[in-house]
Design a protein around this motif. Sequence first.
Motif, PDB file in Angstrom:
ATOM      1  N   THR A 224       0.838  -1.199   0.000  1.00 23.76           N
ATOM      2  CA  THR A 224       0.000   0.000   0.000  1.00 23.76           C
ATOM      3  C   THR A 224       0.874   1.250   0.000  1.00 23.76           C
ATOM      4  O   THR A 224       1.897   1.299   0.687  1.00 23.76           O
ATOM      5  CB  THR A 224      -0.911   0.029   1.243  1.00 23.76           C
TER       6      THR A 224
ATOM      7  N   ASN B 216      -2.941  -1.490  -2.886  1.00 26.29           N
ATOM      8  CA  ASN B 216      -3.807  -0.335  -2.662  1.00 26.29           C
ATOM      9  C   ASN B 216      -3.032   0.972  -2.829  1.00 26.29           C
ATOM     10  O   ASN B 216      -1.890   1.088  -2.373  1.00 26.29           O
ATOM     11  CB  ASN B 216      -4.391  -0.362  -1.243  1.00 26.29           C
TER      12      ASN B 216
ATOM     13  N   GLU C 127      -3.883   4.892  -1.865  1.00 27.73           N
ATOM     14  CA  GLU C 127      -4.865   5.641  -1.095  1.00 27.73           C
ATOM     15  C   GLU C 127      -4.490   7.121  -1.000  1.00 27.73           C
ATOM     16  O   GLU C 127      -3.388   7.468  -0.567  1.00 27.73           O
ATOM     17  CB  GLU C 127      -4.974   5.060   0.323  1.00 27.73           C
TER      18      GLU C 127
ATOM     19  N   GLN D 214      -6.810  -7.645  -8.157  1.00 26.01           N
ATOM     20  CA  GLN D 214      -7.271  -6.911  -6.976  1.00 26.01           C
ATOM     21  C   GLN D 214      -6.395  -5.703  -6.657  1.00 26.01           C
ATOM     22  O   GLN D 214      -5.671  -5.646  -5.660  1.00 26.01           O
ATOM     23  CB  GLN D 214      -7.348  -7.856  -5.770  1.00 26.01           C
TER      24      GLN D 214
ATOM     25  N   ASN E  19      -6.666  -1.598  -6.000  1.00 22.46           N
ATOM     26  CA  ASN E  19      -7.653  -0.600  -5.588  1.00 22.46           C
ATOM     27  C   ASN E  19      -7.043   0.799  -5.534  1.00 22.46           C
ATOM     28  O   ASN E  19      -5.958   0.987  -4.975  1.00 22.46           O
ATOM     29  CB  ASN E  19      -8.210  -0.946  -4.205  1.00 22.46           C
TER      30      ASN E  19
ATOM     31  N   TYR F 282      -8.121   4.427  -4.076  1.00 24.48           N
ATOM     32  CA  TYR F 282      -9.075   5.122  -3.216  1.00 24.48           C
ATOM     33  C   TYR F 282      -8.776   6.623  -3.247  1.00 24.48           C
ATOM     34  O   TYR F 282      -7.703   7.063  -2.823  1.00 24.48           O
ATOM     35  CB  TYR F 282      -8.968   4.618  -1.772  1.00 24.48           C
TER      36      TYR F 282
ATOM     37  N   GLN G 116      -9.922  -7.318 -11.829  1.00 17.40           N
ATOM     38  CA  GLN G 116     -10.361  -6.715 -10.570  1.00 17.40           C
ATOM     39  C   GLN G 116      -9.556  -5.470 -10.194  1.00 17.40           C
ATOM     40  O   GLN G 116      -8.919  -5.413  -9.141  1.00 17.40           O
ATOM     41  CB  GLN G 116     -10.325  -7.717  -9.411  1.00 17.40           C
TER      42      GLN G 116
ATOM     43  N   ASN H 239     -10.255  -1.649  -9.224  1.00 14.93           N
ATOM     44  CA  ASN H 239     -11.365  -0.824  -8.758  1.00 14.93           C
ATOM     45  C   ASN H 239     -10.886   0.590  -8.481  1.00 14.93           C
ATOM     46  O   ASN H 239      -9.914   0.786  -7.742  1.00 14.93           O
ATOM     47  CB  ASN H 239     -11.960  -1.418  -7.479  1.00 14.93           C
TER      48      ASN H 239
ATOM     49  N   TYR I 119     -12.185   3.973  -6.821  1.00 13.15           N
ATOM     50  CA  TYR I 119     -13.210   4.553  -5.977  1.00 13.15           C
ATOM     51  C   TYR I 119     -12.993   6.067  -5.879  1.00 13.15           C
ATOM     52  O   TYR I 119     -11.985   6.522  -5.363  1.00 13.15           O
ATOM     53  CB  TYR I 119     -13.151   3.942  -4.575  1.00 13.15           C
TER      54      TYR I 119
END
Length: 542
Positions: free
Chosen positions: A194, A219, A221, A243, A245, A247, A271, A273, A275
Amino acid sequence: MADAPKINPKETLRESYPKLNQAIDNANEAITKATTADENASQAVTTANSVQEQFNQVVIEGDSSVEAAQARVSYTGTTYTTLKERLDQEHESVTTQLADIALKTDFGVVDGVGDGETSDSAYIQQVVNNAGYNQKIYLPKPPVAYVITTPIILRQGQTLEFAVNTKVYDRTDDYAFKIEGGPTFAVEAKTHVTICNAEIIGNPNSKGAIYARNVYLINFEKCKIHSYSNLAACGVWLEDFFQINFYSTQVNNIENGKGLYINAVTGNSGQVNLYNSIIQRSRIGLHVEGTGNVIDGVNMFGGAIGNNHEVGLKIGKNVHNFTAFGSHIENHDGITFAGTTAVDMFLDDGLVCEGVTFIACLFENNKYAIKSNNSRRVTLIGNQFKGNGIEGAVAITQGDGDGAWFISPNMFDGYETEIIEKGINHTVLRNLNVDYSGALFPQRSSAGIYSGDQYPEGKVTAKQGSIYLRTNGGFGYHVYIKNSGDGNTGWQNLNGQIPVYTNANRPGANTVPRGTVIFNSDDNMPNYSDGATWRDALGNIT
């Protein structure tokens, strides 16, 4: 308890039984003593607990009982049985927090680090390496910014957390941060990494902010990535993954390159994503393709793609199941920014993407909202297309290779052309309207299909070409077509069976359309309405 003598192998049973009896007696005596010891131990535990409880009560009811009782209540309002219980629990909590703080502040603020001029790459990489696998690394707010001149290589399971709004100057000729697995996908993938809170600022020689290959469970973020002008730059490069992500992340001003590039080369990937993330002011905002394998699943939840210099979203071959929910794709008007196409799904023959869905999205101020060819299973539901009167604007351009699109009612406004329809097996409901009375308008405000329990002539207003389905009435009087006019007249019975009447119960000739035919059972012959009277086949009034 005397020791039992041992039995001689040469002894007879008669000679041995006294010794056996002695052994049994000794065993019984041992069991009795063990039971007594267990009872004594239990009594000791009970006594100790009683003493502890009495001591607790003494503490509570001592001379400072009011103060002690108050101290047993924490700042959150939790009441503990004893002050000791509260102290023990809070000591454990504080110890855990201090351990976490000790880990997070491992980097520290060091003279010369973060001055915005001197390279901090070696020092940051050393901290990353010293932290080891599966650790959280915290980098405090620098005086100016961290400077990276060689890529920072992140390790398995690491979280790299910057203080909020920390600037990182990327002065590499590579990517600022790299997350790379081994050569075999996905067996040697790097996982559970992350990056948080970094504002990564590029330079003309840098390839991009983040490079991730053969990875999953990654991730990003609250990161901001911008100002990469290299012709080959990608704000974030993803290759062979699962997967991933984003954010509340922003990729901005990759003016000659791509904001976010997603590719499957050696392995079936998917996958991703996004957001509430934004990609804008790049040559291509978001580019998704599978040059060597399939990408299955890229999803946008809110966020935006806009103001790009060529294309907002480019979907290439081998992309399966791209979905955007409530996203804005906007400002590709060819004027403010050179880009004219919001979504480019135009593929050469032999290449296919499929399963592309846009739900409740806003396409605004784009000369071409969607351009497509060889795109299969495309779904458009409840979107708004606002062309803002751009000259030559087309909302949707389909190609000959497109197939099986589902277009529900969407809102179109300000486009010269809404849809250029091509391809096969489409279901287009954009002009469908069902009003409160149940009337169906296949062509929106033009001819419709109506239903009711009355004779429509003079009562049902509709456009020419409309159909009325009557739910009552005599045999042969159930289907009508509107032959003329936009008012409530001009309805003609469509049933093949001529309705039968007598002279007494036939409708007035002036109440049915001119040319209406009935069978007069009194005269046993057809009657014809001239719009005023009934006549027979010879023109005589009947």
